[in-house]
Write an enzyme that holds these catalytic residues in place. Sequence first.
Site, PDB file in Angstrom:
ATOM      1  N   SER A 119      49.057  -1.289  25.094  1.00  0.00           N
ATOM      2  CA  SER A 119      50.457  -1.524  25.437  1.00  0.00           C
ATOM      3  C   SER A 119      50.612  -2.484  26.605  1.00  0.00           C
ATOM      4  O   SER A 119      51.733  -2.867  26.943  1.00  0.00           O
ATOM      5  CB  SER A 119      51.140  -0.195  25.777  1.00  0.00           C
ATOM      6  OG  SER A 119      50.447   0.473  26.819  1.00  0.00           O
ATOM      7  N   HIS A 140      50.461  -3.974  18.819  1.00  0.00           N
ATOM      8  CA  HIS A 140      51.074  -2.918  19.626  1.00  0.00           C
ATOM      9  C   HIS A 140      52.200  -2.236  18.854  1.00  0.00           C
ATOM     10  O   HIS A 140      53.306  -2.766  18.729  1.00  0.00           O
ATOM     11  CB  HIS A 140      51.594  -3.514  20.937  1.00  0.00           C
ATOM     12  CG  HIS A 140      52.241  -2.501  21.823  1.00  0.00           C
ATOM     13  ND1 HIS A 140      53.278  -2.819  22.684  1.00  0.00           N
ATOM     14  CD2 HIS A 140      52.022  -1.170  21.983  1.00  0.00           C
ATOM     15  CE1 HIS A 140      53.655  -1.735  23.335  1.00  0.00           C
ATOM     16  NE2 HIS A 140      52.907  -0.724  22.921  1.00  0.00           N
ATOM     17  N   GLU A 152      54.443  -5.448  18.110  1.00  0.00           N
ATOM     18  CA  GLU A 152      54.149  -6.680  18.850  1.00  0.00           C
ATOM     19  C   GLU A 152      52.757  -7.157  18.436  1.00  0.00           C
ATOM     20  O   GLU A 152      51.785  -6.410  18.542  1.00  0.00           O
ATOM     21  CB  GLU A 152      54.154  -6.421  20.356  1.00  0.00           C
ATOM     22  CG  GLU A 152      55.525  -6.211  20.959  1.00  0.00           C
ATOM     23  CD  GLU A 152      55.456  -6.056  22.473  1.00  0.00           C
ATOM     24  OE1 GLU A 152      56.189  -6.756  23.178  1.00  0.00           O
ATOM     25  OE2 GLU A 152      54.662  -5.217  22.946  1.00  0.00           O
ATOM     26  N   ASN A 190      56.801  -3.698  27.369  1.00  0.00           N
ATOM     27  CA  ASN A 190      56.545  -2.949  28.597  1.00  0.00           C
ATOM     28  C   ASN A 190      56.807  -3.750  29.864  1.00  0.00           C
ATOM     29  O   ASN A 190      57.023  -3.171  30.924  1.00  0.00           O
ATOM     30  CB  ASN A 190      55.129  -2.390  28.587  1.00  0.00           C
ATOM     31  CG  ASN A 190      55.041  -1.164  27.715  1.00  0.00           C
ATOM     32  OD1 ASN A 190      55.926  -0.319  27.719  1.00  0.00           O
ATOM     33  ND2 ASN A 190      53.970  -1.058  26.936  1.00  0.00           N
TER      34      ASN A 190
END
Length: 283
Positions: A119, A140, A152, A190
């Site tokens: 992540s 991800h 992702e 993130n």
Amino acid sequence: MKLEKIMVIGAGQMGSGIAQVCAEAGYDVILNDLNSQLTEHGKNRIRSNLLRQVSKGRMKTEEMEAILSLISLSNKLEDAGDVDLVIEAAVENIDTKSDIFRRLDEVTPEHTILASNTSSLPITELAAATNRPEKVIGMHFMNPVPVMKLVEIIRGLATADEVYRTIESLTKALEKVPVEVNDFPGFVSNRILMPMINEAIFTLQEGVATKEAIDEVMRLGMNHPMGPLTLADFIGLDTCLYIMETLHEGLGEDKYRPCPLLRKYVKAGWLGRKTGRGFYEYK
């Protein structure tokens, strides 16, 4: 490049979810973890997820059994000797992941693509642990994997275009939406989400409002499905801290400094839902 057999490393919530959606799409899946107790628990989680679909009339029992039959269990990385793709979903730690990638490079065929569900960690650094950096890529998934549509896809510095196209096609076959992202700390999701959660923790630490009030403001005022402190508990406060540290180190800016209250909770072992206590208590 055609993918037929996939190994998923890590039978926790993320890994079992990835294994589930791969099997649902018709791929042969090996679910790997350190011991049989972990892999059995992971497969039982998948079975429970599918049973809910059966109980709601969205799936037939025969379909559930067919999906489960595509998932075999493994406790050895050497079982990746005939797979076309490995998706690593181990603990979010660069040393652990790099060691896994180094070992996978030794035991998998030359054509095998090595993907990480990290992540926040750099794909280029993971690729450097192998002799096939062009075949290393980030994939991800969002949590919970069976429900969330986004994936992702992160190119490392050397990731080949063909490898990207293969993973993009796989993502669509899993009925997910692929979004291409460059290899920066935290990627997109993130890099934006974690500072928001971190700022919510600062807001709590400074006594601006109670945890309930902070979550209500973001839920009702910003139309978020859950408040940032509830979400942090769901993700795991240790994971939130690790990602913030990765952002702080990788980008070198004070705005990514982890909140001291977050560090305090992690040191206390209050990690969120998985330990029964974080910002909230869970019975």
